[in-house]
Design a protein around this motif. Structure first.
Motif, PDB file in Angstrom:
ATOM      1  N   ASP A   1       0.810  -1.237   0.000  1.00 39.99           N
ATOM      2  CA  ASP A   1       0.000   0.000   0.000  1.00 39.99           C
ATOM      3  C   ASP A   1       0.841   1.283   0.000  1.00 39.99           C
ATOM      4  O   ASP A   1       0.316   2.362   0.302  1.00 39.99           O
ATOM      5  CB  ASP A   1      -0.968   0.044   1.191  1.00 39.99           C
ATOM      6  N   ALA A   2       2.126   1.174  -0.276  1.00 43.18           N
ATOM      7  CA  ALA A   2       2.966   2.382  -0.245  1.00 43.18           C
ATOM      8  C   ALA A   2       2.670   3.279  -1.447  1.00 43.18           C
ATOM      9  O   ALA A   2       2.395   2.816  -2.553  1.00 43.18           O
ATOM     10  CB  ALA A   2       4.439   1.992  -0.231  1.00 43.18           C
ATOM     11  N   ASP A   3       2.733   4.597  -1.183  1.00 44.02           N
ATOM     12  CA  ASP A   3       2.565   5.574  -2.262  1.00 44.02           C
ATOM     13  C   ASP A   3       3.905   5.994  -2.826  1.00 44.02           C
ATOM     14  O   ASP A   3       3.979   6.596  -3.899  1.00 44.02           O
ATOM     15  CB  ASP A   3       1.844   6.811  -1.705  1.00 44.02           C
ATOM     16  N   LEU A   4       4.966   5.698  -2.059  1.00 51.04           N
ATOM     17  CA  LEU A   4       6.318   6.093  -2.467  1.00 51.04           C
ATOM     18  C   LEU A   4       7.321   5.212  -1.722  1.00 51.04           C
ATOM     19  O   LEU A   4       7.099   4.885  -0.551  1.00 51.04           O
ATOM     20  CB  LEU A   4       6.561   7.565  -2.067  1.00 51.04           C
ATOM     21  N   ALA A   5       8.373   4.810  -2.403  1.00 48.24           N
ATOM     22  CA  ALA A   5       9.480   4.120  -1.725  1.00 48.24           C
ATOM     23  C   ALA A   5      10.731   4.967  -1.900  1.00 48.24           C
ATOM     24  O   ALA A   5      11.050   5.380  -3.024  1.00 48.24           O
ATOM     25  CB  ALA A   5       9.691   2.733  -2.308  1.00 48.24           C
ATOM     26  N   VAL A   6      11.405   5.225  -0.787  1.00 41.75           N
ATOM     27  CA  VAL A   6      12.615   6.051  -0.828  1.00 41.75           C
ATOM     28  C   VAL A   6      13.817   5.185  -0.461  1.00 41.75           C
ATOM     29  O   VAL A   6      13.836   4.570   0.602  1.00 41.75           O
ATOM     30  CB  VAL A   6      12.517   7.213   0.189  1.00 41.75           C
ATOM     31  N   VAL A   7      14.784   5.127  -1.334  1.00 37.36           N
ATOM     32  CA  VAL A   7      15.990   4.335  -1.059  1.00 37.36           C
ATOM     33  C   VAL A   7      17.064   5.276  -0.513  1.00 37.36           C
ATOM     34  O   VAL A   7      17.452   6.246  -1.174  1.00 37.36           O
ATOM     35  CB  VAL A   7      16.497   3.638  -2.342  1.00 37.36           C
ATOM     36  N   LEU A   8      17.522   4.978   0.698  1.00 33.58           N
ATOM     37  CA  LEU A   8      18.489   5.866   1.345  1.00 33.58           C
ATOM     38  C   LEU A   8      19.861   5.232   1.527  1.00 33.58           C
ATOM     39  O   LEU A   8      20.807   5.888   1.960  1.00 33.58           O
ATOM     40  CB  LEU A   8      17.949   6.306   2.718  1.00 33.58           C
ATOM     41  N   THR A   9      19.963   3.942   1.224  1.00 31.25           N
ATOM     42  CA  THR A   9      21.231   3.221   1.402  1.00 31.25           C
ATOM     43  C   THR A   9      21.432   2.283   0.217  1.00 31.25           C
ATOM     44  O   THR A   9      20.477   1.632  -0.207  1.00 31.25           O
ATOM     45  CB  THR A   9      21.189   2.385   2.699  1.00 31.25           C
ATOM     46  N   ASP A  10      22.660   2.215  -0.283  1.00 30.65           N
ATOM     47  CA  ASP A  10      22.906   1.383  -1.470  1.00 30.65           C
ATOM     48  C   ASP A  10      23.267  -0.068  -1.114  1.00 30.65           C
ATOM     49  O   ASP A  10      24.344  -0.552  -1.468  1.00 30.65           O
ATOM     50  CB  ASP A  10      23.961   2.017  -2.385  1.00 30.65           C
ATOM     51  N   HIS A  11      22.367  -0.749  -0.434  1.00 31.94           N
ATOM     52  CA  HIS A  11      22.564  -2.180  -0.181  1.00 31.94           C
ATOM     53  C   HIS A  11      22.444  -2.943  -1.505  1.00 31.94           C
ATOM     54  O   HIS A  11      21.571  -2.639  -2.328  1.00 31.94           O
ATOM     55  CB  HIS A  11      21.468  -2.717   0.751  1.00 31.94           C
ATOM     56  N   GLY A  12      23.272  -3.957  -1.678  1.00 36.10           N
ATOM     57  CA  GLY A  12      23.208  -4.790  -2.884  1.00 36.10           C
ATOM     58  C   GLY A  12      21.830  -5.390  -3.096  1.00 36.10           C
ATOM     59  O   GLY A  12      21.384  -5.554  -4.243  1.00 36.10           O
ATOM     60  N   GLU A  13      21.143  -5.694  -2.008  1.00 39.98           N
ATOM     61  CA  GLU A  13      19.813  -6.320  -2.090  1.00 39.98           C
ATOM     62  C   GLU A  13      18.808  -5.462  -2.850  1.00 39.98           C
ATOM     63  O   GLU A  13      17.782  -5.965  -3.306  1.00 39.98           O
ATOM     64  CB  GLU A  13      19.233  -6.570  -0.684  1.00 39.98           C
TER      65      GLU A  13
END
Ligand code: SAJ
Length: 423
Positions: free
Chosen positions: A366-378
């Motif tokens: 149900d997310a309206d936005l996903a914010v990536v703050l860390t460059d994990h390989g996953e």
């Protein structure tokens, strides 16, 4: 059994350092005030994440070369690898170094090697460490070999870099540098340079300051590109084709206990002279706020948006959340009561943080936005993962340029390429 080396501080530096000397045949005792860590190490287990370290510690504990203790023990050499955090006012807190020195001082004997690896403000060896041992009756010029040998390993590559990197050994005098250098040469394959303590202190601080200033330049470029409507990553990539240019990577800020801290040790001692260093710190410190403003822009037309925050460590593929700019972004978002925030980090254990963690699936549901703050390989292949199916809107803001873009009309990807599109 005689102890060859006593290492004070069983953290990211002290534990791998102990393990490497133990692997080389030395009898090593590792000291920490954290009882849980001490017990774990004595069971051959570890409390931090670092590639290769679990196996190595298991091996050297099992063969009796490494044991952990709550108190220092008499040894022929001592390494101090305790944290040196900063106070609220950005001044250095060297109390752990002071108490480590005071704890070992009653145990040391003539001819011992004493090394401080902790990062310290310039002149700490001469003005603080030396007098402690003098108070205990030693003539530091003749009786002891005291040196600063700053650690310079990169988390994630510690076991490799401990052996391969050049070491700088700054002695209180030339003989101390020589004796401490000989000690490291037992395990280090890289060059071991002998110098004085102050030069070693400053060399270490300038390494991290160099990186901090260069990242600040990249972060400032992002803000400039945002104003001008230009792709910041293209600018960096093309500028870096020049043989003498290496613009670093922008991001949501600079974290960890090194880059975000060490420059202040120089500023504290020379505030008038360190203008560029201070400006760089301010730029990097402003990045979480910049990211938060962009996030607000992305959800401004959504009531009570659900925002998935992906990655809270200070950088990719580590479990360390100290001085993490991602945590700062998160706190800003949590303070906004109209936001519904769900955090996912595949490297952080729930038991190590008070932040409520979710699975990737739950965070994205149900997310309206996903914010990536860390460059994990996953996260690389995130945009093709099944967990996206239950998002309300497949909008992504990748502040670390880790996501591999996909051709999918439903997915909208923002990063510092096109951040100017967000108003
Ligand atoms: N970062 C950027 N852009 C970049 C590079 C890094 O935003 O281009 C950010 C990272 O995401 C992170 C921070 O900077 O938040 C620091 O990361 P890092 O990987 O540059 O450094 P650390 O803090 O993990 O380790 C540094 C290393 N120093 C240098 O590379 C000069 C390491 O060798 C030191 O031992 C360590 O500091 C330390 O303990 O001093």
């Amino acid at each position: 059994m005689k102890t060859d080396l006593c290492v004070v501080g069983m953290g990211y530096i002290g534990l791998p350092t102990s393990a490497i000397f133990a692997k080389n045949g030395l009898n090593v005792v590792g000291v920490d005030i954290n009882e849980k860590a001490v017990n774990l190490i004595n069971e051959g287990k570890i409390h931090i994440e670092e590639p290769g370290l679990p196996d190595l510690v298991k091996k050297v504990v099992e063969n009796g070369k490494l044991r952990a203790s709550l108190k220092p023990v008499p040894a022929d050499a001592y390494i101090i690898a305790v944290p040196t955090p900063i106070h609220e006012d950005y001044s250095a807190d060297i109390n752990y170094v002071i108490s480590a020195c005071k704890n070992i001082a009653p145990l040391v004997k003539k001819g011992d090697v004493i090394i401080v690896e902790s990062t310290i403000p310039p002149r700490t060896m001469n003005d603080i460490v030396q007098p402690i041992f003098e108070e205990f009756g030693f003539n530091v010029e003749e009786d002891l070999y005291i040196a600063h040998c700053p650690e310079r390993v990169l988390p994630g590559r510690i076991l490799i870099e401990l052996i391969e990197n050049t070491r700088i050994v700054g002695g209180l005098n030339a003989l101390a540098a020589k004796k401490a250098a000989e000690f490291y040469k037992q395990v280090v394959n890289g060059e071991v340079i002998e110098t004085d303590a102050l030069t070693a202190e400053m060399a270490k601080l300038m390494e991290n300051t160099f990186r901090d200033v260069n990242i600040a330049l990249a972060n400032e470029l992002v803000k400039i590109s945002d104003k001008l409507g230009v792709n910041a990553y293209d600018v960096i990539q093309f500028a870096n084709k020049h043989p003498r240019v290496n613009i670093h990577m922008p991001g949501p800020g600079v974290g960890g206990h090194c880059l975000a801290v060490d420059p202040y040790f120089i500023v504290e001692k020379t505030p008038e002279e360190s203008q560029l260093i201070q400006t760089a710190r301010n730029i990097n410190n402003s990045m979480p706020g910049f990211v938060v403003e962009k996030i607000k822009g992305l959800v401004k037309n959504t009531d009570n948006p659900k925002i998935a925050v992906l990655g809270i460590t200070y950088k990719g593929n580590v479990d360390d959340i100290r001085e993490s700019p991602a945590i700062e972004v998160l706190h800003h978002l949590l303070a906004n009561k109209s936001f519904n925030i769900a955090v996912h980090d595949p490297h952080v254990l729930q038991e190590n943080t008070s932040i409520q963690l979710h699975s990737l699936e739950d965070a994205l549901k149900d997310a309206d936005l996903a914010v990536v703050l860390t460059d994990h390989g996953e996260f690389k292949n995130l945009l093709t993962q099944d967990e996206l199916a239950n998002m309300r809107s497949k909008i992504f803001f990748d502040t670390k340029k880790v996501l591999i873009p996909v051709e999918d009309a439903e997915v909208k990807l923002y990063n510092f390429n096109n951040v100017f599109e967000i108003n």
